[in-house]
Design a protein around this motif. Structure first.
Motif, PDB file in Angstrom:
ATOM      1  N   VAL A 125       0.848  -1.193   0.000  1.00  0.00           N
ATOM      2  CA  VAL A 125       0.000   0.000   0.000  1.00  0.00           C
ATOM      3  C   VAL A 125       0.885   1.246   0.000  1.00  0.00           C
ATOM      4  N   ARG A 126       0.285   2.374  -0.389  1.00  0.00           N
ATOM      5  CA  ARG A 126       0.991   3.652  -0.215  1.00  0.00           C
ATOM      6  C   ARG A 126       1.114   3.955   1.274  1.00  0.00           C
ATOM      7  N   GLY A 127       0.015   3.713   1.970  1.00  0.00           N
ATOM      8  CA  GLY A 127      -0.071   3.879   3.407  1.00  0.00           C
ATOM      9  C   GLY A 127      -1.351   3.206   3.861  1.00  0.00           C
ATOM     10  N   PRO A 128      -1.462   2.834   5.123  1.00  0.00           N
ATOM     11  CA  PRO A 128      -2.629   2.073   5.578  1.00  0.00           C
ATOM     12  C   PRO A 128      -3.890   2.919   5.712  1.00  0.00           C
ATOM     13  N   ASN A 129      -5.040   2.318   5.321  1.00  0.00           N
ATOM     14  CA  ASN A 129      -6.338   2.940   5.577  1.00  0.00           C
ATOM     15  C   ASN A 129      -6.921   2.320   6.848  1.00  0.00           C
ATOM     16  N   GLU A 130      -8.135   2.708   7.206  1.00  0.00           N
ATOM     17  CA  GLU A 130      -8.739   2.228   8.458  1.00  0.00           C
ATOM     18  C   GLU A 130      -8.910   0.711   8.437  1.00  0.00           C
ATOM     19  N   ARG A 131      -9.304   0.164   7.287  1.00  0.00           N
ATOM     20  CA  ARG A 131      -9.504  -1.284   7.202  1.00  0.00           C
ATOM     21  C   ARG A 131      -8.190  -2.027   7.481  1.00  0.00           C
ATOM     22  N   LEU A 132      -7.127  -1.562   6.878  1.00  0.00           N
ATOM     23  CA  LEU A 132      -5.842  -2.229   7.064  1.00  0.00           C
ATOM     24  C   LEU A 132      -5.361  -2.089   8.517  1.00  0.00           C
ATOM     25  N   MET A 133      -5.494  -0.916   9.093  1.00  0.00           N
ATOM     26  CA  MET A 133      -5.072  -0.729  10.477  1.00  0.00           C
ATOM     27  C   MET A 133      -5.866  -1.638  11.416  1.00  0.00           C
ATOM     28  N   ALA A 134      -7.161  -1.803  11.133  1.00  0.00           N
ATOM     29  CA  ALA A 134      -7.983  -2.688  11.963  1.00  0.00           C
ATOM     30  C   ALA A 134      -7.536  -4.139  11.818  1.00  0.00           C
ATOM     31  N   GLN A 135      -7.209  -4.535  10.590  1.00  0.00           N
ATOM     32  CA  GLN A 135      -6.749  -5.908  10.343  1.00  0.00           C
ATOM     33  C   GLN A 135      -5.400  -6.152  11.027  1.00  0.00           C
ATOM     34  N   VAL A 136      -4.526  -5.168  10.965  1.00  0.00           N
ATOM     35  CA  VAL A 136      -3.220  -5.291  11.627  1.00  0.00           C
ATOM     36  C   VAL A 136      -3.401  -5.401  13.138  1.00  0.00           C
ATOM     37  N   ALA A 137      -4.283  -4.578  13.702  1.00  0.00           N
ATOM     38  CA  ALA A 137      -4.529  -4.612  15.143  1.00  0.00           C
ATOM     39  C   ALA A 137      -5.057  -5.979  15.569  1.00  0.00           C
ATOM     40  N   ALA A 138      -6.001  -6.507  14.793  1.00  0.00           N
ATOM     41  CA  ALA A 138      -6.564  -7.827  15.117  1.00  0.00           C
ATOM     42  C   ALA A 138      -5.509  -8.914  14.987  1.00  0.00           C
ATOM     43  N   GLY A 139      -4.684  -8.806  13.948  1.00  0.00           N
ATOM     44  CA  GLY A 139      -3.639  -9.800  13.738  1.00  0.00           C
ATOM     45  C   GLY A 139      -2.601  -9.785  14.843  1.00  0.00           C
ATOM     46  N   ILE A 140      -2.169  -8.586  15.237  1.00  0.00           N
ATOM     47  CA  ILE A 140      -1.159  -8.477  16.298  1.00  0.00           C
ATOM     48  C   ILE A 140      -1.695  -9.024  17.616  1.00  0.00           C
ATOM     49  N   LEU A 155       4.094  -1.053   6.421  1.00  0.00           N
ATOM     50  CA  LEU A 155       2.776  -0.704   5.873  1.00  0.00           C
ATOM     51  C   LEU A 155       2.806   0.579   5.057  1.00  0.00           C
ATOM     52  N   GLY A 156       3.980   0.963   4.578  1.00  0.00           N
ATOM     53  CA  GLY A 156       4.075   2.165   3.774  1.00  0.00           C
ATOM     54  C   GLY A 156       4.220   3.425   4.609  1.00  0.00           C
TER      55      GLY A 156
END
Length: 341
Positions: A125-140, A155-156
């Motif tokens: 990605v160029r940089g994370p959007n809300e969906r990606l940040m939420a997925q990263v938070a859940a994954g971590i 994550l860019g």
């Protein structure tokens, strides 16, 4: 013949002149000194690698940090990084895909089984959007519940708010590569600037996360620009520098470039170690096609003190077992988790 011998002797003398500075004092080479090292003849490669190994052992010790990486979001990136098959602007075979959280956790488990202490979550990605940040938070959160491993992210480009969010999630280290020298960057990427990348790295450091920043060698840069890049990384003082070598990808603007000559790659490994004597210097993508199995050994005995094991984001790497076995053969212990937290 005499002239040739005289030049070679003079070039060998460069190693003697920098030995005390780097080995005894731990002061990295300047850009000009790096260029001198990169210009050394093939006959000087063995003593150069030996010096780089001595410096690594003196300032970093014998331990090797092992890391695995996984792509949370693959392909469909809006940026035009000319080396990358994940750009949605190029006609490459990589297609956009997302990894679910259970798969992320399983990948972290498998990575930990190799002895790795670091697991990096990457997104194209160029940089994370809300969906990606939420997925990263859940994954971590899910990984931390089941796996004892440090978590890094790539994550860019980030906003200050996103940097704070990642720090609060417990991200240990953030990777954002400058990729190449500032003067060469416009030939590699046109959809964002080198300065924008630098800004993200500054935010990461201010938030207290470790900074991981390197790049790719063999993208048409000159020898002078390779030295410039080493100098710019030294000025950044990152905690880790991943060294990649271009693995030309079909359908990308750099798809027809020739892989870097193995001797030039090893010279660069040593030169970057001498420019960054105290930094984690990691073998990353492209080492297999550039250096082969022999190069893995020479690199580890020439300044490298960290490796990515297994596959990369869109290309195959060496089997993790091969790298782990090699470390055992070279009597280089894997850095323990407790020492990286």
């Amino acid at each position: 013949m005499a002239d040739s011998r005289r030049v070679t002797t003079t070039q060998f003398a460069i190693l003697d002149s920098i030995r005390s500075q780097v080995l005894d004092e731990g002061v990295g080479l300047s850009e000009e000194q790096v260029l001198d090292v990169l210009r050394l003849p093939d006959e000087a490669l063995e003593p150069l690698l030996e010096l780089a190994h001595e410096v690594r052992m003196r300032w970093c010790g014998p331990e090797v940090e092992v890391e695995g990486i996984i792509s949370l979001k693959t392909g469909g990136c809006p940026e035009d990084c000319h080396f990358c098959s994940q750009s949605g602007l190029f006609d490459s075979p990589v297609r956009s895909a997302w990894l679910d959280v259970p798969s992320l956790v399983e990948a972290a488990k498998q990575t930990a089984k190799t002895g790795a202490t670091e697991f990096c979550i990457v997104a194209a990605v160029r940089g994370p959007n809300e969906r990606l940040m939420a997925q990263v938070a859940a994954g971590i959160a899910a990984i931390k519940d089941e796996v004892d491993i440090n978590i890094a992210c790539s994550l860019g480009m980030l906003t200050p708010e996103q940097v704070d969010q990642l720090a609060a999630m417990g991200v240990h280290r953030y990777n954002h590569n400058l990729e190449t020298a500032r003067s060469h960057f416009p030939n590699v990427v046109t959809t964002h600037t080198w300065e924008e990348r630098w800004e993200t790295l500054s935010l990461v450091r201010e938030a207290g996360m470790e900074v991981c920043c390197g790049g790719i060698l063999g993208m048409g840069e000159s020898m002078e620009q390779r030295a410039e890049f080493a100098g710019q990384l030294a000025a950044l003082t990152p905690d880790e520098v991943p060294l990649n070598f271009l693995n030309p990808r079909p359908g990308t603007p750099f798809g027809d470039l020739e892989p870097l000559d193995a001797r030039d790659a090893l010279r660069a490994v040593a030169a970057f170690r001498l420019a960054l004597p105290r930094t984690v210097l990691r073998f990353a993508g492209g080492r297999e096609i550039t250096l082969g199995d022999l190069g893995a050994r020479q690199g580890l005995l020439g300044g490298i003190n960290a490796v990515i094991v297994g596959n990369y984001l869109t290309t195959l790497g060496r089997p993790a077992e091969s790298d782990i076995d090699l470390l055992g053969e070279l009597q280089m212990p894997i850095k323990a988790l407790s020492e990286t937290i």
